[in-house]
Design a protein around this motif. Structure first.
Motif, mmCIF file in Angstrom:
data_model
loop_
_atom_site.group_PDB
_atom_site.id
_atom_site.type_symbol
_atom_site.label_atom_id
_atom_site.label_comp_id
_atom_site.label_asym_id
_atom_site.label_seq_id
_atom_site.Cartn_x
_atom_site.Cartn_y
_atom_site.Cartn_z
ATOM 1 N N THR A 171 -20.856 -3.358 -27.347
ATOM 2 C CA THR A 171 -21.211 -2.064 -27.016
ATOM 3 C C THR A 171 -20.015 -1.125 -26.473
ATOM 4 O OG1 THR A 171 -22.395 -0.911 -25.066
ATOM 5 C CG2 THR A 171 -21.570 -2.857 -24.454
ATOM 6 N N PHE A 180 -19.617 -0.131 -21.546
ATOM 7 C CA PHE A 180 -20.179 -1.332 -20.851
ATOM 8 C C PHE A 180 -20.326 -1.113 -19.348
ATOM 9 C CE2 PHE A 180 -19.985 -5.976 -18.946
ATOM 10 C CZ PHE A 180 -20.962 -6.247 -19.400
ATOM 11 N N THR A 182 -16.446 -4.990 -26.098
ATOM 12 C CA THR A 182 -16.690 -3.432 -25.822
ATOM 13 C C THR A 182 -15.168 -2.899 -26.101
ATOM 14 O OG1 THR A 182 -17.022 -1.980 -23.992
ATOM 15 C CG2 THR A 182 -15.579 -3.759 -23.584
ATOM 16 N N SER A 231 -10.837 3.602 -26.251
ATOM 17 C CA SER A 231 -12.217 4.047 -25.952
ATOM 18 C C SER A 231 -11.873 5.757 -25.993
ATOM 19 C CB SER A 231 -12.650 3.795 -24.574
ATOM 20 O OG SER A 231 -13.921 4.657 -24.318
ATOM 21 N N GLU A 254 -12.272 -6.895 -25.745
ATOM 22 C CA GLU A 254 -11.778 -5.397 -25.936
ATOM 23 C C GLU A 254 -11.360 -5.241 -27.349
ATOM 24 O OE1 GLU A 254 -11.064 -4.081 -21.431
ATOM 25 O OE2 GLU A 254 -9.243 -4.080 -22.705
ATOM 26 N N ASN A 274 -26.738 2.592 -25.782
ATOM 27 C CA ASN A 274 -25.461 1.961 -25.023
ATOM 28 C C ASN A 274 -25.986 1.280 -23.805
ATOM 29 O OD1 ASN A 274 -23.335 3.232 -26.659
ATOM 30 N ND2 ASN A 274 -23.954 5.065 -25.829
#
Length: 343
Positions: free
Chosen positions: A199, A202, A226, A230, A255, A279
């Motif tokens: 996802t 998170f 995750t 990002s 990550e 999500n």
């Protein structure tokens, strides 16, 4: 997907959150208009918040060709029937008897070298058989919610030999449909050996956090992949606020740093798998329209497990000691980000 649109002779129904009129989006606009000109029933449903650059000028050739274009929940109050934060996050394509759903929007960031830049690592699934009619029903519901045209029900295609048991699960909290949420709680809560979640954001509700902690406590190999790099930094900071209790319970957290993660998948016990737009955050749990395709059988589940193994090669595992050594400001940023993500 462009190939499926080009081959369609009956219907092409497309629902998406982001539609950018860029190097990836323009071929879709052209393919949809071409399908409409050859007499195919073409419907495009897009979210106005996710697609701010898609203008009437871009859509005019599509409308002139006879396609039906529906904007989900416009921002102007006199045109809006739903709360402004209620968005259509689904990604669905129905092209005759073939369906697609997953996390991919229509934009360069989600496309490979031919049409885009490959910024995001995402997962999309194609399906055939009776489940395509179920996916079409979800899209029809989205169009109704957007006050769009009435779309006829699709006859279910025949089952494919060697197929799997498949469910199409939707989420529309305003209509009290929480099928994806219930499936997550049920499958994570009953996992026996493995639970692999992917996802980009998170920030799950406390009930799912407890289910993950309890699964690890009974010996399940729980892994969460995750985004480290990002596209929504506040979501990454909020996720780190939650890591401590999970790591102490034995949940392994990774990550992704080699690419920007955008896939939303789960593989449980090597038998249950789900792919979609959902999500693990408050927006999906409580606000957005979402859709997932879930399958029971080893094929898709083990495929997602192999995909995660590949993804871990461009990811870093978060260690408990490292997490607990964070400084005051990192902890404060995480706490504030978490509170913001709960709004």
């Amino acid at each position: 997907m462009l190939g499926a649109i080009a081959r369609a002779r009956q219907r092409v129904w497309l629902e998406t959150y982001i539609f950018e009129p860029d190097r990836a989006g323009r071929p879709f606009l052209e393919a949809l208009a071409a399908a409409a000109r050859r007499g195919v029933d073409v419907v495009l449903l897009y979210d106005v918040v996710g697609s701010p650059h898609l203008s009437a000028e871009h859509l005019a050739p599509l409308v002139d060709a006879g396609a039906q274009v529906v904007a989900f929940n416009p921002l102007w109050r006199w045109r809006r029937r739903l709360p402004m934060l209620h968005r259509d996050h689904r990604k669905i394509l129905i092209a005759d008897d073939t369906g697609f759903c997953g996390g991919m929007n229509i934009a360069e960031d989600y496309a490979g070298a031919k049409y885009g830049n490959g910024r995001f690592r995402d997962t999309h699934a194609a399906l055939a058989g009776p489940g395509v009619a179920d996916l079409a029903d979800v899209l029809r519901g989205s169009v109704r919610t957007a006050s769009g045209p009435h779309l006829p029900a699709m006859a279910a295609p025949p089952p494919r030999e060697g197929g799997v048991f498949l469910q199409v699960l939707g989420s529309n909290v305003r209509r009290r449909k929480r099928h994806i949420q219930r499936a997550l709680y049920h499958t994570v809560g009953r996992a026996m050996s493995t639970c692999f979640l992917t996802t980009p954001y998170f920030v799950p509700p406390p009930r799912l956090l407890r289910a993950l902690i309890h699964a690890a406590g009974r010996g399940v190999d729980v892994r969460v992949l995750t985004a480290g790099l990002s596209d929504v930094p506040v979501a990454a900071a909020a996720a780190r606020h939650l890591y401590g209790s999970l790591l102490r319970a034995g949940v392994r957290i990774f990550e992704m740093t080699g690419k920007t993660l955008h896939a939303k998948t789960a593989a449980i016990d090597g038998l249950y798998a789900t792919v979609g737009s959902f999500n693990l955050d408050r927006w999906s749990f409580l606000r957005n329209l979402e859709v997932n395709m879930s399958a029971v059988g080893p094929g898709l589940a083990q495929g997602l497990e192999r995909r995660m193994a590949d993804d871990l090669a461009m990811s870093r595992e978060v260690a408990l000691a490292e997490h607990e050594a964070r400084g005051f400001w990192d902890r404060l940023v995480g706490f504030v980000a978490y509170q913001l993500m709960r709004l």
